[in-house]
Design an enzyme around this catalytic site. Sequence first.
Site, PDB file in Angstrom:
ATOM      1  N   HIS A  51      10.282   5.289   2.714  1.00  0.00           N
ATOM      2  CA  HIS A  51       9.408   6.145   1.918  1.00  0.00           C
ATOM      3  C   HIS A  51       9.371   7.586   2.418  1.00  0.00           C
ATOM      4  CE1 HIS A  51       7.881   2.854  -0.453  1.00  0.00           C
ATOM      5  NE2 HIS A  51       7.488   2.191   0.624  1.00  0.00           N
ATOM      6  N   GLU A 154       4.904  -8.406   3.622  1.00  0.00           N
ATOM      7  CA  GLU A 154       4.264  -7.654   2.546  1.00  0.00           C
ATOM      8  C   GLU A 154       4.452  -8.295   1.177  1.00  0.00           C
ATOM      9  OE1 GLU A 154       5.884  -3.722   2.665  1.00  0.00           O
ATOM     10  OE2 GLU A 154       7.960  -4.399   2.731  1.00  0.00           O
ATOM     11  N   ASP A 180       1.178  -2.987   0.068  1.00  0.00           N
ATOM     12  CA  ASP A 180       2.041  -3.921  -0.647  1.00  0.00           C
ATOM     13  C   ASP A 180       1.459  -5.331  -0.644  1.00  0.00           C
ATOM     14  OD1 ASP A 180       4.462  -2.629  -1.722  1.00  0.00           O
ATOM     15  OD2 ASP A 180       4.805  -2.026   0.343  1.00  0.00           O
TER      16      ASP A 180
END
Length: 257
Positions: A51, A154, A180
């Site tokens: 990310h 997650e 998540d």
Amino acid sequence: MSRGPLDGGNLRARLRAGETTVGTFVGLASATAAEVCAASGADWVLIDLEHGSGGEDAVREGVLAAGSYGVPTIVRVESGERIRIGRVLDQGAAGIMVPRLNTVEEAGQAVKHMLYPPYGDRGVATYNRSCRWGMDRAPLSAEQQSTVGVIQIETLDALNSVDDIAAQDGVDVLFVGPLDLSYALGVPLQLDSNAFQEALQKVVAAAEEHNKAAGILAVDGVGAAKYVRQGFRFVAIGSDSTIMAAAFRDAFATARN
């Protein structure tokens, strides 16, 4: 002779000894940001390729910047592919975080890519930072591999398989991706919900059962301390961008008021 920026397995040894370590995510693709985090007292910094803003160039410079303070670098790769993991490790990363894994088999395959033969299938080469540019071949034949393996929990499949994932050799940290996982549980962003808290207990219990570390991302130091009390031993406090943004937001608000 100086060890330079390489960790030499120290972080993995600390985790296996039961120590609690605290670090932060670095997503701004800035070696200076990594250095500031390291200088501030982090036990490790985690460069985020999933990310974050940068690519492998951020790893190349970030390992040196953090390592100049004796702080190891973990890298969250984009996926568990062999080439992604191998290239990051060759740059001198102390460990790998792999996101979005669901099964024991996927976790085992990712860990296999982190280790040299005969323990895994990491590509064997010496002209890289991890082997001190060919001057240190010891990592190639070490019986005790030094890479810290961080597997994210997650998804529901990963949560349901967490005990078996924790039992895998080479998995050192079970790291909860809180946002998540909250979405996967059907309680998006509700980190105080019973469903989410029960999931955290399940991860911590699996880690403790197999002498591994449970990890998680906290918003701030207060949240991190709470997670440590719950049994988490590999705790990230925000990221370079979120902590900077929060500090400036509060400073601007204070000045205007």
